[in-house]
Structure formats: C-alpha cells, structure tokens
Design an enzyme around this catalytic site. Structure first.
Site, short mmCIF file in Angstrom:
data_model
loop_
_atom_site.label_atom_id
_atom_site.label_comp_id
_atom_site.label_asym_id
_atom_site.label_seq_id
_atom_site.Cartn_x
_atom_site.Cartn_y
_atom_site.Cartn_z
N LYS A 84 0.79 -1.36 -0.01
CA LYS A 84 0.06 -0.04 0.04
C LYS A 84 0.94 1.26 -0.11
O LYS A 84 1.75 1.20 0.95
CB LYS A 84 -1.02 0.08 1.19
N ARG A 121 -10.43 -0.73 7.17
CA ARG A 121 -9.55 -1.64 7.86
C ARG A 121 -9.20 -1.22 9.31
O ARG A 121 -9.04 -1.64 10.32
CB ARG A 121 -8.47 -2.38 7.20
#
Ligand SMILES: NC(=O)c1ccc[n+]([C@@H]2O[C@H](COP(=O)([O-])OP(=O)(O)OC[C@H]3O[C@@H](n4cnc5c(N)ncnc54)[C@H](O)[C@@H]3O)[C@@H](O)[C@H]2O)c1
Length: 344
Positions: free
Chosen positions: A80, A124
């Site tokens: 990411k 998340r």
C-alpha cells in the site's frame, strides 16, 4: 502467452466487491491478527517519505510505503502506498489520505491488480478497533466518545456500533465545529443512535465507556484524570495523549510493538525513545489476545489502552478478498502492460 494483464479497480469497484462491508472487514482483521501472532506474515518496516523531520509531517505531509506478505488463506504479497496531507480537507476539499494497493501473484510475483486503497485503508482501521472492542470493551458499554470528526472516526463508529450492541449514545468533538456538525448529520443517517456534539476532548472522554482519538493534533489532548474506570481508549492518531494516560492504564495493548518503535511518532513510541516506557509493561499485541494466549478484559474496572500503528498486511488481506470477488463477478477494468515484454 507473455502478456501482462492487471485488473484495475477504482473506488466504486472496490465498494461493489465488499469494500464498505464493515462486518466482513472485522472478521478479516481478526484472521489477520491471528496470523500475525502465529508469525505467518512478512512485514518490512514502513518507510516514510517526508519533507523534513518528523514534525514536518503535520505541515507538508508524508507518503508511507507499506509492503508485506500475509499467509494463511490470503497467501498474498503487495504494497500500500498512501499519502497524508493534513491540510487537504481544509484547503483542497480532498481527503487527508489517499492510497493505492498493488497485489502480486504468489508464484510469478507479477502485479495482478492495482486498486483504490483509500476506502480499504479507512475501513480496515475502523475494523481493527471493532476487534479491539470485541475483546476489550466492558460488557454493557453505553457511551462512545469520538475526538476528531474526520474520515477515520466515521469507520471507527461503524465498527464499534457493529461490535458493541449495547451502545446508546455517541459524543463527537472536533477543533473545527463545522466538521463535528457535519459528522453528526452524516453519520446519524447510517447509525441510529443519538449524537451529542461536545465542545472539548474532556467532555468526549469523561463518562465514556469507550473513547477514540483520531485527529491530526500536534500536541496531546487526552488527560489521565478524565478517564473513568472500566473504559477502553482506542488511540488511532499519533501523539494524542499525555504520557500519564498510558502509565495509568491497567493494560497496554498494541497492534505490533516493533512497528510502533520503528515509526516513532505515537505517544507510546515517543515515551519509549525518551525512556519513559519500559517495554516489559506492554501487556500484549492484539493477535495474542485474539488467539487466546492472553486474556482481553477481565473485569469492569480495568482501564485498557490500545494503540495501533497500522500494518500493510491488514490492507493486503482485504485487497485479496476484493480482488477475488472482482474476478468472480467481473468488476473492474483490465489493463495491459505489454503483449510481449520488450527489452530493447
Ligand atoms: N493507526 C492507524 O492504523 C491509522 C490509520 C489511518 C489513519 N490514522 C491516523 O488517524 C488520524 C485521523 O485521520 P483522518 O483521516 O480521520 O484525518 P482527517 O483530516 O479526516 O480528520 C482529522 C480531524 O482532526 C481534527 N483535529 C485536529 N486537531 C484536533 C484537536 N486538537 N482536537 C480535536 N480535533 C482535532 C481536525 O479538525 C480534523 O477534522 C491521523 O492522525 C492519521 O494518521 C491512523
């Protein structure tokens, strides 16, 4: 035969593939932390690109690179790449953070998908706190205090509401009163609870069973004397509480102690650097509690403190689920890097 095709998923594709499903995210975070405790992951330290020292992040921002591998049923690696510019919401009507996730094939290691990571990252982080509340909130928790009316506290609220069915009221505060008002107006459409806008962090913390700081403050805003017995404090931002808050907690729990020490900007990592926190006083990492190696909450009086640094493996696990659903249901757009690789 040698063509490299990659699936591009924009935010609406990610949503169609479960990117807004908080219960699925919470379940997935529980699996991720179980694997984390079992050591079935690889997590190189987060690297931070910034334009000055640590303090510069609050002005000119940062971009974090978060590579990793997560095993178990996920069996995926990737990265990411996520930016944070704290002035974005105020100057540019853009979110503070924007991310991209790339996943790589387990065997060829070729990039198989590139997707929006902005929604996944926020969801998340909320879901992580859902897991924390499941194991560490007092039974019968009724009042949730939120400090910071930004993106993160929206997903925090979704997750806590999902995990704590006894919740009766939400208090919200922000330095920017307009943001607090917008937060309450927007979130009451999805969370059927009364919202109270309060004028200070103190009011949000006092009498709350669970409280969460998710701000971009540069100086601590939570004081120990406001915290009542039996509460759970979920600390999402960086240096948001006084050292005493951690010193006075009965249990100190984190997502990954090594990552926190490396990152260095959170209250607990600053304390550690300044020899104000002895790491033997760390009660547990979240995965140890998920796997039952250590107890979560044991009574209604202990004050529990949780801090997360945020781990790339959380994003990659969700991205894998999203990618598989996209393949099954034919979402997204295939892009081709080459028909035949050409080196000259
Ligand atoms: N631990 C993790 O895994 C994780 C993941 C994502 C984001 N974060 C952190 O969460 C924090 C919030 O992120 P966001 O995307 O919601 O940001 P955001 O910019 O959307 O919202 C932050 C809010 O904090 C408010 N604020 C600033 N100082 C304050 C103060 N002293 N008191 C009350 N409110 C104050 C701002 O007005 C703003 O509304 C950031 O610090 C970010 O780095 C942590």
């Amino acid at each position: 035969m040698s063509e490299l095709k990659t699936l591009f998923l924009d935010q609406s594709d990610v949503k169609k593939c479960g990117g807004g499903n908080i219960s699925k995210f919470i379940e997935t975070m529980e699996e991720v932390f179980s694997l984390h405790d079992k050591g079935d992951y690889i997590l190189p330290n987060k690297t931070v690109l910034r334009w000055g020292d640590m303090d510069s992040e609050s002005q000119t921002g940062r971009i974090n690179s978060m590579p990793g591998f997560i095993g178990g049923k996920f069996n995926t690696s990737g990265i990411k790449w996520i930016s944070s510019s704290p002035n974005n919401p105020f100057k540019h009507h853009l979110p503070r953070a924007a991310g991209i996730i790339i996943l790589n094939d387990p065997e060829t290691l070729m990039p198989v998908t590139v997707m929006d990571g902005t929604l996944i990252s926020a969801m998340r982080t909320g879901a992580n706190s859902g897991v924390v509340a499941k194991y560490m909130a007092k039974k019968n928790s009724k009042v949730l205090g939120l400090i910071g009316a930004g993106v993160q506290n929206r997903t925090q609220l979704m997750a806590i509401y999902h995990t704590v069915p006894t919740l009766e009221k939400v208090k919200i505060t922000d330095l920017n009163a307009e943001r607090a008002k917008n937060f309450a107006n927007e979130m009451k459409k999805v969370i059927p609870l009364p919202f109270e806008i309060v004028n200070s962090a103190e009011e949000a913390v006092r009498e709350s069973d669970i409280f969460i700081t998710a701000t971009v403050t540069e100086t601590p805003i939570v004081k120990s004397e406001w915290i009542k017995e039996g509460s759970l404090y979920i600390h999402v931002g960086s240096h948001e509480c006084e050292f005493d808050v951690i010193n006075q907690s009965n249990k100190v729990v984190v997502d990954d102690w090594g990552e926190l020490k490396h990152r260095g900007v959170e209250t607990i990592s600053i304390m550690y650097k300044e020899n104000e926190f002895d790491e033997t006083n760390l009660y547990a990492e979240l995965g140890e509690i998920v796997n039952g190696k250590k107890a979560g909450r044991e009574n209604d009086t202990e004050k529990i403190y949780f801090n997360s640094c945020g781990l790339g493996i959380q994003d990659l696990a969700i991205a894998k689920i999203v990618y598989e659903k996209a393949i099954r249901e034919n979402h997204g757009q295939w892009i081709s890097f080459w028909d035949q690789p050409s080196f000259v």
